[in-house]
Scaffold this motif. Sequence first.
Motif, PDB file in Angstrom:
ATOM      1  N   PHE A  29      -6.852  16.997  11.748  1.00  0.00           N
ATOM      2  CA  PHE A  29      -6.699  18.381  11.289  1.00  0.00           C
ATOM      3  C   PHE A  29      -6.907  18.536   9.788  1.00  0.00           C
ATOM      4  O   PHE A  29      -6.925  19.654   9.276  1.00  0.00           O
ATOM      5  CB  PHE A  29      -5.320  18.945  11.691  1.00  0.00           C
ATOM      6  N   LEU A  30      -7.086  17.426   9.089  1.00  0.00           N
ATOM      7  CA  LEU A  30      -7.381  17.465   7.660  1.00  0.00           C
ATOM      8  C   LEU A  30      -8.685  16.741   7.389  1.00  0.00           C
ATOM      9  O   LEU A  30      -9.011  15.760   8.054  1.00  0.00           O
ATOM     10  CB  LEU A  30      -6.272  16.789   6.853  1.00  0.00           C
ATOM     11  N   SER A  31      -9.411  17.209   6.394  1.00  0.00           N
ATOM     12  CA  SER A  31     -10.578  16.460   5.935  1.00  0.00           C
ATOM     13  C   SER A  31     -10.112  15.159   5.311  1.00  0.00           C
ATOM     14  O   SER A  31      -9.076  15.104   4.650  1.00  0.00           O
ATOM     15  CB  SER A  31     -11.351  17.293   4.910  1.00  0.00           C
ATOM     16  N   ARG A  32     -10.888  14.099   5.518  1.00  0.00           N
ATOM     17  CA  ARG A  32     -10.552  12.827   4.870  1.00  0.00           C
ATOM     18  C   ARG A  32     -10.570  12.956   3.357  1.00  0.00           C
ATOM     19  O   ARG A  32      -9.953  12.156   2.651  1.00  0.00           O
ATOM     20  CB  ARG A  32     -11.527  11.730   5.323  1.00  0.00           C
ATOM     21  N   GLU A  33     -11.253  13.965   2.829  1.00  0.00           N
ATOM     22  CA  GLU A  33     -11.259  14.196   1.392  1.00  0.00           C
ATOM     23  C   GLU A  33      -9.879  14.614   0.882  1.00  0.00           C
ATOM     24  O   GLU A  33      -9.617  14.541  -0.314  1.00  0.00           O
ATOM     25  CB  GLU A  33     -12.295  15.272   1.033  1.00  0.00           C
ATOM     26  N   GLN A  34      -9.015  15.049   1.782  1.00  0.00           N
ATOM     27  CA  GLN A  34      -7.663  15.476   1.407  1.00  0.00           C
ATOM     28  C   GLN A  34      -6.635  14.368   1.567  1.00  0.00           C
ATOM     29  O   GLN A  34      -5.450  14.585   1.310  1.00  0.00           O
ATOM     30  CB  GLN A  34      -7.241  16.675   2.269  1.00  0.00           C
ATOM     31  N   LEU A  35      -7.077  13.190   1.964  1.00  0.00           N
ATOM     32  CA  LEU A  35      -6.165  12.091   2.261  1.00  0.00           C
ATOM     33  C   LEU A  35      -6.582  10.844   1.485  1.00  0.00           C
ATOM     34  O   LEU A  35      -7.615  10.244   1.770  1.00  0.00           O
ATOM     35  CB  LEU A  35      -6.183  11.812   3.770  1.00  0.00           C
ATOM     36  N   LEU A  36      -5.785  10.482   0.484  1.00  0.00           N
ATOM     37  CA  LEU A  36      -6.055   9.298  -0.328  1.00  0.00           C
ATOM     38  C   LEU A  36      -5.204   8.140   0.168  1.00  0.00           C
ATOM     39  O   LEU A  36      -3.970   8.215   0.169  1.00  0.00           O
ATOM     40  CB  LEU A  36      -5.740   9.573  -1.800  1.00  0.00           C
ATOM     41  N   VAL A  37      -5.854   7.073   0.601  1.00  0.00           N
ATOM     42  CA  VAL A  37      -5.163   5.885   1.083  1.00  0.00           C
ATOM     43  C   VAL A  37      -5.200   4.821  -0.013  1.00  0.00           C
ATOM     44  O   VAL A  37      -6.278   4.423  -0.466  1.00  0.00           O
ATOM     45  CB  VAL A  37      -5.803   5.347   2.374  1.00  0.00           C
ATOM     46  N   LEU A  38      -4.024   4.382  -0.444  1.00  0.00           N
ATOM     47  CA  LEU A  38      -3.904   3.391  -1.505  1.00  0.00           C
ATOM     48  C   LEU A  38      -3.362   2.081  -0.957  1.00  0.00           C
ATOM     49  O   LEU A  38      -2.596   2.057   0.012  1.00  0.00           O
ATOM     50  CB  LEU A  38      -2.967   3.893  -2.604  1.00  0.00           C
ATOM     51  N   SER A  39      -3.735   0.999  -1.603  1.00  0.00           N
ATOM     52  CA  SER A  39      -3.236  -0.326  -1.257  1.00  0.00           C
ATOM     53  C   SER A  39      -1.993  -0.636  -2.084  1.00  0.00           C
ATOM     54  O   SER A  39      -2.011  -0.541  -3.317  1.00  0.00           O
ATOM     55  CB  SER A  39      -4.315  -1.384  -1.522  1.00  0.00           C
ATOM     56  N   TYR A  40      -0.938  -1.027  -1.412  1.00  0.00           N
ATOM     57  CA  TYR A  40       0.290  -1.435  -2.102  1.00  0.00           C
ATOM     58  C   TYR A  40       0.020  -2.628  -3.018  1.00  0.00           C
ATOM     59  O   TYR A  40       0.585  -2.719  -4.117  1.00  0.00           O
ATOM     60  CB  TYR A  40       1.360  -1.777  -1.065  1.00  0.00           C
ATOM     61  N   ASP A  41      -0.858  -3.519  -2.572  1.00  0.00           N
ATOM     62  CA  ASP A  41      -1.174  -4.695  -3.385  1.00  0.00           C
ATOM     63  C   ASP A  41      -1.810  -4.293  -4.710  1.00  0.00           C
ATOM     64  O   ASP A  41      -1.513  -4.881  -5.755  1.00  0.00           O
ATOM     65  CB  ASP A  41      -2.104  -5.638  -2.618  1.00  0.00           C
ATOM     66  N   GLU A  42      -2.681  -3.289  -4.685  1.00  0.00           N
ATOM     67  CA  GLU A  42      -3.294  -2.844  -5.936  1.00  0.00           C
ATOM     68  C   GLU A  42      -2.251  -2.194  -6.842  1.00  0.00           C
ATOM     69  O   GLU A  42      -2.293  -2.364  -8.065  1.00  0.00           O
ATOM     70  CB  GLU A  42      -4.429  -1.867  -5.676  1.00  0.00           C
ATOM     71  N   LEU A  43      -1.326  -1.454  -6.259  1.00  0.00           N
ATOM     72  CA  LEU A  43      -0.268  -0.857  -7.065  1.00  0.00           C
ATOM     73  C   LEU A  43       0.536  -1.921  -7.801  1.00  0.00           C
ATOM     74  O   LEU A  43       0.991  -1.703  -8.920  1.00  0.00           O
ATOM     75  CB  LEU A  43       0.665  -0.026  -6.182  1.00  0.00           C
ATOM     76  N   LYS A  44       0.710  -3.071  -7.174  1.00  0.00           N
ATOM     77  CA  LYS A  44       1.455  -4.163  -7.800  1.00  0.00           C
ATOM     78  C   LYS A  44       0.632  -4.890  -8.852  1.00  0.00           C
ATOM     79  O   LYS A  44       1.138  -5.224  -9.919  1.00  0.00           O
ATOM     80  CB  LYS A  44       1.910  -5.166  -6.739  1.00  0.00           C
ATOM     81  N   THR A  45      -0.624  -5.173  -8.541  1.00  0.00           N
ATOM     82  CA  THR A  45      -1.425  -6.028  -9.409  1.00  0.00           C
ATOM     83  C   THR A  45      -2.230  -5.268 -10.447  1.00  0.00           C
ATOM     84  O   THR A  45      -2.555  -5.806 -11.495  1.00  0.00           O
ATOM     85  CB  THR A  45      -2.389  -6.881  -8.560  1.00  0.00           C
ATOM     86  N   ASN A  46      -2.552  -4.007 -10.152  1.00  0.00           N
ATOM     87  CA  ASN A  46      -3.386  -3.227 -11.063  1.00  0.00           C
ATOM     88  C   ASN A  46      -2.943  -1.766 -11.036  1.00  0.00           C
ATOM     89  O   ASN A  46      -3.678  -0.887 -10.580  1.00  0.00           O
ATOM     90  CB  ASN A  46      -4.858  -3.353 -10.677  1.00  0.00           C
TER      91      ASN A  46
END
Length: 249
Positions: A155-172
């Motif tokens: 029901f949402l465009s994928r452009e409205q949904l940002l998927v982030l990696s927890y590992d990147e949040l920790k390392t960068n």
Amino acid sequence: FILPYVKVSSWLFSAGACRAQTFDDEPNYFAKEAHFFDKDDRFAEGVEFYARRFQRCIDRGNTDFIMDATPDYLTYPERISEVYMNAGTAARSRLKLIVVLREPISRELSLYNHMISYKQAGLTFEEHADKISNGRGGWASTGMYVDHLKKFASFLSREQLLVLSYDELKTNPQKAQWRIEQFLGREFPGELETLNTHENPNKLRVVPPSARQVLEPLFEDKNEELYEFLDTNPGPWMEQRPFPRFQLE
């Protein structure tokens, strides 16, 4: 919506995101986490109940960036869809979701340590893993990330949904902060922090091998399905691509 990494929401709230207003005997953390979609009693109150918590944002003219950081919303795409489909195209088109995905077994360990810190565990991690594998742990479904993301994408465009990696949040964290700012279309003051300052002497730091043997088969196929879904259904341009494969912490 921010699902479910507390440091991201803390940074954005401190940078000026408008939060919910609390009423009556609601706990203070409901200002950050409104718990509308994930609590049956609150959802039954209707959308006006939810909207009233953000009325002060409108009254103050702070409508550019209104945020609800309830982490458990990830497992309630149907309710969010119901509300925003009824709200109309304009409201739905302005909705943005940020989802932080952590390796599911590590996430279970983090949940278990959270339960220990509040004296809610009452069982060993091996027993916790067995409970999940037998379908008696409600949190097991949360680790099946792809099931929930597919429903949001319906029901949402994928452009409205940002998927982030927890590992990147920790390392960068600087790179993750850049992705969030690009996604939201503005820069925010301050820096995204990742330090976990809550230490507990009873904290379990490593997944026991027996628990790992139980949990790995539970999540393995769904993780592969997740990678394929994100590869074949790309999101906004700043999203990490390909999405990094999970590594047990």
